[in-house]
Design an enzyme around this catalytic site. Structure first.
Site, PDB file in Angstrom:
ATOM      1  N   LYS A  38       0.969  -1.352  -0.020  1.00 28.52           N
ATOM      2  CA  LYS A  38       0.077  -0.130  -0.012  1.00 28.52           C
ATOM      3  C   LYS A  38       0.738   1.089  -0.070  1.00 28.52           C
ATOM      4  CE  LYS A  38      -4.120   1.862   0.388  1.00 28.52           C
ATOM      5  NZ  LYS A  38      -5.055   1.714  -0.654  1.00 28.52           N
ATOM      6  N   ASP A  90      -6.468 -16.100   2.317  1.00 34.77           N
ATOM      7  CA  ASP A  90      -7.926 -16.488   2.480  1.00 34.77           C
ATOM      8  C   ASP A  90      -8.777 -16.303   1.209  1.00 34.77           C
ATOM      9  OD1 ASP A  90      -7.267 -17.483   4.946  1.00 34.77           O
ATOM     10  OD2 ASP A  90      -8.977 -16.323   6.161  1.00 34.77           O
TER      11      ASP A  90
END
Ligand code: NAD
Length: 355
Positions: A186, A246
């Protein structure tokens, strides 16, 4: 020299799936010694400690660790939180054993392509998420705290050294695959991400054969759903990797099929690692013979490949799993409305298909 494997079955379905992984490791002829130890809620019940010192010591002495899963409703509310299996066993195991590189392949099997929530429209997914596991916001000091009840603080810290060692691992794994790596950060907002990008870019010059690109984490989350096949290796920091791995897992459609490795540095020429299925202890189906053991079996295959450099045995196990699925064998989680077999029957089926 036989491989010394510390076996930590843990709680819930952990012991059931680990038993099948051991069955397959023995059938593949791995020259291994297995030593069992307690971890998680079962260790807490027996000793008052979810990670008894004897278990940690066994892991330290071993060449690799095979873990089932820990946790369950019985222990999820223990106080202080350090007594709970995930906080008191998994996090310290990672930190104490210096397991900084989490490798999570997300792979769809031909036979199960329609189990993906993307319904196979993206074809077969075959990517690896490389997640930094011992740094970042989950471990940064000063640790998480409340300030006056109305404000809370977590600290994200990364050093160049921590980024370099996981990035090396990522480049090496990319080299063994399709030689493409996307580093996810980020960097438009976070200073740790700017250091991450700078460090990975600099290291990339040592791996000119690997195509390196960078992607912001929000875009990556979207691209994983839009077009997962663009990815080969995704390299990222701890928290982003927690979430993206995930997401990558769920798009393959089968939690019970996904293995993982958490790697440390090499010891005496062998890469030390802890291998475990990505699923939890599944208390809802524990003790019923319904658990899918394939994730644990595929974790054992990763152990053969990464810790023992035995790609041949790893390939044999992975092919046997593929054959069992192609033959239509299904545990309940992946059977839809079709016939099902039990945990032990699936282990037997894989062992019988090793060639
Ligand atoms: P879970 O992965 O245990 O289960 C989620 C769902 O998937 C359940 O319906 C379960 O039956 C099913 N499932 C999971 N593995 C399966 C398998 N091999 N075969 C068939 N079905 C399977 O996640 P959860 O329910 O959120 O957590 C249960 C417990 O596990 C909690 O105490 C949690 O803290 C713990 N947990 C441990 C780990 C670990 O040990 N690494 C990871 C995640 C969760």
């Amino acid at each position: 020299m036989p491989y010394k494997i510390a076996v930590l079955p843990g709680d819930g379905i952990g012991p059931e799936v680990v038993a099948e992984a051991l069955k397959v490791l023995k059938a593949v002829g791995a020259p291994s010694e297995f030593e069992h130890a307690l971890v998680g809620g079962s260790a807490y019940d027996a000793t008052g400690n979810p990670l008894p010192p004897a278990t940690l010591e066994l892991c330290r002495q071993a060449d690799a660790v095979l873990l089932g899963a820990v946790g369950g409703p019985k222990w999820d509310r223990l106080e202080p939180v350090e007594l709970r299996p995930e906080v008191g066993a998994l996090l310290p195991l990672r930190a104490e054993l210096n397991l900084y590189a989490n490798v999570r392949p997300a792979h769809t099997f031909h036979a199960l392509v329609n189990a993906s929530p993307l319904k196979g429209k993206n074809g077969l997914i075959d990517l690896v998420v490389m997640r930094e596991l011992t740094g970042g916001i989950y471990f940064g000091k000063p640790r998480e705290r409340r300030e006056g009840g109305t404000q809370a603080v977590d600290t994200c810290v990364y050093s160049r050294f921590e980024i370099e060692r996981i990035a090396h691992r990522g480049f090496e794994i990319a080299r063994q695959r399709r030689s493409k790596m996307v580093s996810v950060d980020k960097a438009n907002v976070l200073e740790t991400s700017r250091l991450w990008r700078e460090t990975v870019t600099a290291l990339g010059t040592d791996y000119p054969d690997v195509e390196l690109s960078h992607m912001l984490v929000d875009n990556c989350a979207m691209q994983l759903v839009r077009d997962p096949r663009q990815f080969d290796v995704i390299l990222t920091e701890n928290m982003f990797g927690d979430i993206l791995s995930d997401e990558a897992a769920v798009i393959t459609g089968s939690l019970g099929l996904l293995p993982s490795a958490s790697l440390s540095d090499a010891r005496d020429g062998r890469v030390f690692g802890l291998y475990e299925p990505i699923h939890g202890s599944a208390p809802d189906i524990a003790g019923q013979g319904k658990a899918n053991p394939l994730a644990a079996i595929l974790s054992a295959a990763m152990m053969m490949r990464f810790s023992f450099g035995d790609a041949q045995s790893a390939d044999r196990i992975e092919r046997a799993v593929e054959r069992a699925l192609n033959d239509g064998l299904r545990t309940a989680d992946i059977a839809g409305h079709g016939p099902t077999i039990s945990t032990t029957q699936m282990g037997d089926a894989v062992a019988a298909r090793l060639s």
